[in-house]
Design a protein around this motif. Structure first.
Motif, short mmCIF file in Angstrom:
data_model
loop_
_atom_site.label_atom_id
_atom_site.label_comp_id
_atom_site.label_asym_id
_atom_site.label_seq_id
_atom_site.Cartn_x
_atom_site.Cartn_y
_atom_site.Cartn_z
N TRP A 20 47.26 24.50 -25.53
CA TRP A 20 46.74 23.89 -26.76
C TRP A 20 45.22 23.88 -26.82
N TRP A 21 44.50 24.05 -25.69
CA TRP A 21 43.04 24.06 -25.75
C TRP A 21 42.50 25.17 -26.67
N PRO A 22 42.98 26.43 -26.54
CA PRO A 22 42.47 27.45 -27.47
C PRO A 22 42.75 27.10 -28.94
N MET A 35 36.68 31.29 -24.59
CA MET A 35 36.37 30.06 -23.86
C MET A 35 36.47 30.33 -22.38
N MET A 36 35.68 29.59 -21.61
CA MET A 36 35.67 29.75 -20.16
C MET A 36 35.65 28.36 -19.53
N VAL A 52 32.99 26.21 -21.66
CA VAL A 52 31.98 26.89 -22.46
C VAL A 52 32.72 27.68 -23.52
N ILE A 53 32.39 27.39 -24.78
CA ILE A 53 33.00 28.07 -25.92
C ILE A 53 31.99 29.08 -26.45
N THR A 54 32.44 30.30 -26.70
CA THR A 54 31.57 31.31 -27.29
C THR A 54 32.09 31.62 -28.68
N LEU A 55 31.18 31.62 -29.65
CA LEU A 55 31.52 31.94 -31.02
C LEU A 55 31.18 33.42 -31.29
N ARG A 56 31.75 33.98 -32.35
CA ARG A 56 31.48 35.38 -32.70
C ARG A 56 29.99 35.64 -32.93
#
Length: 177
Positions: A20-22, A35-36, A52-56
């Motif tokens: 559920w995190w993603p 995400m990492m 750490v979340i990475t956006l486009r």
């Protein structure tokens, strides 16, 4: 009320890779790309960064994740990580994270609190919240988590109170005081 720190840590580890995190991050952050997890000890972990979340757009968002297996209608703000030594808990520290992700498993709900406004809300309201918790007024409580050699103390603050305090912290008047 006393909780086991070891049990809380085990719960957090158990849900580190929860499916559920993603979903949470994809809904919360437009342009979510990846995400990492950051769980090894180091500057990021000590700075309150679990994810750490990475956006486009290549923007990076950092998150400290908290998971509770039961819903109490409140959020635990860690006042002392070591109560006896008065070692500041996470709400009293200058953390590096952008958000606190506070997930309630039974509700399938996660609150994403922007850390700096949450911290400002604590600085503005903390003494009042502590007094209410010590008197067990209006749903406020003091929660102790017993570790091997020490206890961690948190203040349970009702969710509506946290949300209202964060909102107030995000509106700043610069006129005369």
């Amino acid at each position: 009320m006393i909780h086991s720190f070891a049990e809380s840590l085990a719960l957090s580890k158990e849900h580190e890779d929860a499916p559920w995190w993603p979903k949470v991050y994809a809904k919360a952050f437009p342009g979510f790309a990846a995400m990492m997890s950051v769980r090894d000890d180091g500057w990021a972990q000590r700075g309150g960064i679990d994810r750490v979340i990475t956006l486009r757009s290549s923007r990076v968002v950092t998150v400290d994740e908290k998971v509770r297996s039961r819903s109490y209608g409140d959020v635990l703000l860690e006042r002392w990580s070591n109560r006896e030594r008065k070692t500041p808990g996470w709400i009293q520290k200058d953390l590096a994270c952008d958000f606190i992700a506070y997930a309630f498993i039974p509700d399938e709900r996660c609150y994403l609190f922007p850390f700096l406004p949450l911290r400002a809300a604590w600085l503005e309201n903390g003494r009042d919240w502590i007094a209410k918790a010590e008197s067990e007024l209006d749903g406020f409580r003091v929660i102790l988590a017993q570790n091997d050699r020490y206890a961690t103390e948190s203040v349970a603050v009702p969710i509506p109170e946290i949300l209202a305090a964060i909102h107030r912290a995000q509106v700043v008047d610069w006129g005369s005081e």
